[in-house]
Enzyme design. Structure first.
Site, PDB file in Angstrom:
ATOM      1  N   SER A  94       0.829  -1.214   0.000  1.00 36.90           N
ATOM      2  CA  SER A  94       0.000   0.000   0.000  1.00 36.90           C
ATOM      3  C   SER A  94       0.859   1.258   0.000  1.00 36.90           C
ATOM      4  CB  SER A  94      -0.930  -0.006   1.215  1.00 36.90           C
ATOM      5  OG  SER A  94      -1.873  -1.047   1.090  1.00 36.90           O
ATOM      6  N   THR A 102       2.554 -10.993 -10.195  1.00 34.35           N
ATOM      7  CA  THR A 102       1.821 -11.827 -11.151  1.00 34.35           C
ATOM      8  C   THR A 102       2.739 -12.085 -12.358  1.00 34.35           C
ATOM      9  OG1 THR A 102      -0.284 -10.916 -10.460  1.00 34.35           O
ATOM     10  CG2 THR A 102      -0.234 -11.920 -12.642  1.00 34.35           C
ATOM     11  N   GLU A 155      -3.879  -4.516  -7.101  1.00 33.66           N
ATOM     12  CA  GLU A 155      -3.755  -3.173  -7.724  1.00 33.66           C
ATOM     13  C   GLU A 155      -4.321  -2.079  -6.827  1.00 33.66           C
ATOM     14  OE1 GLU A 155      -4.032  -2.865 -11.925  1.00 33.66           O
ATOM     15  OE2 GLU A 155      -3.336  -4.921 -12.220  1.00 33.66           O
ATOM     16  N   THR A 181      -5.505  -2.159  -2.530  1.00 25.41           N
ATOM     17  CA  THR A 181      -6.638  -2.712  -1.773  1.00 25.41           C
ATOM     18  C   THR A 181      -7.814  -1.739  -1.881  1.00 25.41           C
ATOM     19  OG1 THR A 181      -6.033  -1.540   0.237  1.00 25.41           O
ATOM     20  CG2 THR A 181      -5.063  -3.731  -0.070  1.00 25.41           C
TER      21      THR A 181
HETATM   22  N1  COS Z   1      -0.901   9.768 -11.571  1.00 28.20           N
HETATM   23  C1  COS Z   1       0.210  10.523 -11.727  1.00 28.20           C
HETATM   24  N2  COS Z   1       0.946  10.955 -10.675  1.00 28.20           N
HETATM   25  C2  COS Z   1       0.535  10.618  -9.433  1.00 28.20           C
HETATM   26  C3  COS Z   1      -0.607   9.839  -9.215  1.00 28.20           C
HETATM   27  C4  COS Z   1      -1.339   9.409 -10.350  1.00 28.20           C
HETATM   28  N3  COS Z   1      -2.445   8.658 -10.229  1.00 28.20           N
HETATM   29  N4  COS Z   1      -0.764   9.661  -7.899  1.00 28.20           N
HETATM   30  C5  COS Z   1       0.239  10.312  -7.290  1.00 28.20           C
HETATM   31  N5  COS Z   1       1.033  10.893  -8.221  1.00 28.20           N
HETATM   32  C6  COS Z   1       2.217  11.718  -7.988  1.00 28.20           C
HETATM   33  C7  COS Z   1       1.823  12.895  -7.141  1.00 28.20           C
HETATM   34  O1  COS Z   1       1.346  13.956  -7.926  1.00 28.20           O
HETATM   35  C8  COS Z   1       3.109  13.236  -6.430  1.00 28.20           C
HETATM   36  O2  COS Z   1       3.927  13.984  -7.277  1.00 28.20           O
HETATM   37  P1  COS Z   1       4.492  15.430  -6.808  1.00 28.20           P
HETATM   38  O3  COS Z   1       5.143  15.177  -5.468  1.00 28.20           O
HETATM   39  O4  COS Z   1       5.462  15.773  -7.880  1.00 28.20           O
HETATM   40  O5  COS Z   1       3.330  16.324  -6.712  1.00 28.20           O
HETATM   41  C9  COS Z   1       3.783  11.892  -6.250  1.00 28.20           C
HETATM   42  O6  COS Z   1       3.174  11.022  -7.216  1.00 28.20           O
HETATM   43  C10 COS Z   1       3.572  11.333  -4.871  1.00 28.20           C
HETATM   44  O7  COS Z   1       2.201  11.218  -4.636  1.00 28.20           O
HETATM   45  P2  COS Z   1       1.551  11.161  -3.196  1.00 28.20           P
HETATM   46  O8  COS Z   1       2.215  12.167  -2.320  1.00 28.20           O
HETATM   47  O9  COS Z   1       0.089  11.210  -3.367  1.00 28.20           O
HETATM   48  O10 COS Z   1       2.013   9.698  -2.724  1.00 28.20           O
HETATM   49  P3  COS Z   1       1.642   8.909  -1.388  1.00 28.20           P
HETATM   50  O11 COS Z   1       2.870   8.246  -0.917  1.00 28.20           O
HETATM   51  O12 COS Z   1       0.879   9.779  -0.452  1.00 28.20           O
HETATM   52  O13 COS Z   1       0.710   7.687  -1.830  1.00 28.20           O
HETATM   53  C11 COS Z   1      -0.995   6.292  -2.719  1.00 28.20           C
HETATM   54  C12 COS Z   1      -0.199   7.604  -2.749  1.00 28.20           C
HETATM   55  C13 COS Z   1      -1.381   5.754  -1.366  1.00 28.20           C
HETATM   56  C14 COS Z   1      -2.228   6.644  -3.511  1.00 28.20           C
HETATM   57  C15 COS Z   1      -0.124   5.238  -3.461  1.00 28.20           C
HETATM   58  O14 COS Z   1       0.968   4.865  -2.687  1.00 28.20           O
HETATM   59  C16 COS Z   1      -0.876   4.000  -3.866  1.00 28.20           C
HETATM   60  O15 COS Z   1      -1.633   4.023  -4.828  1.00 28.20           O
HETATM   61  N6  COS Z   1      -0.624   2.863  -3.156  1.00 28.20           N
HETATM   62  C17 COS Z   1      -1.144   1.621  -3.548  1.00 28.20           C
HETATM   63  C18 COS Z   1      -0.202   0.982  -4.517  1.00 28.20           C
HETATM   64  C19 COS Z   1      -0.842  -0.172  -5.167  1.00 28.20           C
HETATM   65  O16 COS Z   1      -1.882  -0.049  -5.786  1.00 28.20           O
HETATM   66  N7  COS Z   1      -0.199  -1.322  -5.055  1.00 28.20           N
HETATM   67  C20 COS Z   1      -0.730  -2.495  -5.614  1.00 28.20           C
HETATM   68  C21 COS Z   1       0.356  -3.333  -6.055  1.00 28.20           C
HETATM   69  S1  COS Z   1       0.864  -3.008  -7.629  1.00 28.20           S
HETATM   70  S2  COS Z   1      -0.079  -4.399  -8.602  1.00 28.20           S
END
Ligand code: COS
Length: 378
Positions: free
Chosen positions: A134, A160, A364, A366
């Protein structure tokens, strides 16, 4: 499927959906139960999909894709998922794995796209690690510069296609802590030091291999950097926005299969002197399932149309993934209930559908992560 009428944008798309249904019925449906029971990855079936042009659907023709809108691609995924979830997931994960090179790769890397999109090369996406999925920005796999190469060391988890893929997207730390210290490398699977571990023993989706991958000083040429140094996190998030729609479509297809099976069973089964389909308690359960599926499909395709129009769709993709996968868990559980004791044994596919639905609430991102993404956009 359930007497459902699809509205597609072009005649081409109707033809494509027809082809997908033909392959799903002819190649997927007869094999699914057996491969699931044996836990064997159907590499040949995936190759067949590649030859039919189904592994590069949403990418431009100049790179070997089929130039289909996401809206159409997702409905193909749905049809495949209604016959064999693991294969639909393989298509979705492969499509996700092609995204970084397509969207951010330089000229040199993009030369690989025809083989990737044609399905000669199967892809995998290495973001999660044993201590964190996460909190992706906290990943610790490190790539250190050594002359014209990066040396990659660390462990990825829940990958995967581990051990089956031909190429891996590796998200790794090339700089300091946090999101901006992460880069994306594209590695050949045959690189020495890339060591896929034994497959996890999963609750469902057993024909889809998932395992840890250990990187032990794997030497990746520096020209395999995708995008710029430090772009990796953004690339990973963008790819996941698209990938989450694929998972939502998987959920819709799986739930549709469960509903269709439950309706067919209920029609044949009698108790108290009549078909159980005549009991309102059961009819209403099926009506709720049909409504949930329609709503999830509509939400998923609405997000896809935003993507197709080049508009922001990240929150909408998260809503679709959240709603569709929770819906699929409920519908598959209810399908087991409709079959009663017969739903709980392996003679019918609904117990497998229920086990498979669970993973969709986890992969992708949770469904708790989806809520986090959605709430940040409020
Ligand atoms: N598209 C493009 N850029 C993105 C984005 C998106 N959907 N989401 C975040 N970013 C960018 C942000 O804009 C930020 O950039 P800047 O610092 O230059 O502004 C940077 O990425 C960091 O983003 P943020 O501060 O939001 O990151 P966080 O660590 O707070 O976390 C979450 C974001 C929790 C949303 C992320 O870690 C996440 O999606 N985790 C789950 C991962 C996942 O799905 N794993 C599954 C396994 S992979 S199959």
């Amino acid at each position: 499927m359930g007497g459902m009428e699809r509205l597609l944008p072009t005649d081409d798309a109707y033809e494509l959906l027809g082809l997908a249904a033909e392959i799903a019925d002819g190649e997927l449906a007869p094999r699914a139960a057996d491969f699931e029971a044996r836990g064997e990855f159907p590499r040949e079936v995936v190759r067949t999909l590649g030859r039919a042009g189904l592994l590069g659907l949403p990418y431009p023709e100049e790179h070997g894709g089929a130039a289909q809108p996401y809206e159409v691609y997702l409905q193909v995924i749905e049809v495949l998922a209604s016959r064999w979830l693991a294969v639909a997931e393989a298509v979705s994960v492969h499509t996700l794995s092609c995204y970084p090179v397509y969207a951010h790769g330089g000229e040199q890397l993009r030369k690989l796209l025809p083989d990737m999109l044609g399905g000669e090369l199967l892809g995998a996406y290495c973001l999660s690690e044993p201590q964190g999925g996460s909190d992706a920005a906290a990943l610790t796999t490190r790539a250190s510069r050594d002359g014209d190469s990066f040396m990659v060391t660390g462990t990825k988890a829940w990958i995967t296609h581990a051990g089956q893929a031909d190429f891996y997207n590796i998200f790794c730390r090339t700089g300091g802590p946090g999101a901006h210290g992460i880069s994306c490398l594209l590695a050949d699977a045959a690189t020495p030091g890339i060591l896929p571990q034994a497959s996890e023993k999963t609750m469902g989706l057993r024909s889809s291999p998932v395992a840890q991958i250990v990187f032990d000083d794997a030497r990746i040429p520096a020209d395999r950097l995708v995008g710029e140094l430090g772009d990796g996190f953004k690339i990973a998030m963008e790819a996941l926005d698209s990938g989450r729609l694929g998972i939502a479509a998987c959920a819709v297809g799986l739930a549709q299969a469960a509903l269709d099976y439950a309706v067919g069973y209920a029609r044949e089964r009698s108790q108290f002197g009549k078909s159980i389909l005549e009991f309102q308690g059961l009819r209403f359960m099926l009506a709720d399932a049909a409504t949930g599926i329609a709503a999830a499909r509509a939400l998923t395709l609405a997000a896809a149309r935003l993507r197709d129009a080049g508009r922001p769709y990240s929150a909408e993709a998260a809503k679709a993934k959240l709603f569709a996968t929770d819906m699929a868990m409920r519908v598959t559980t209810d399908a087991v209930q409709v079959l009663g004791g017969y739903g709980y044994v392996q003679d019918h596919p609904v117990e497998r559908y229920m086990r498979e639905a669970k993973v969709l609430q986890i992969v992708e991102g949770t469904n708790q992560i989806q809520r986090l993404v959605i709430s940040r956009h409020l």
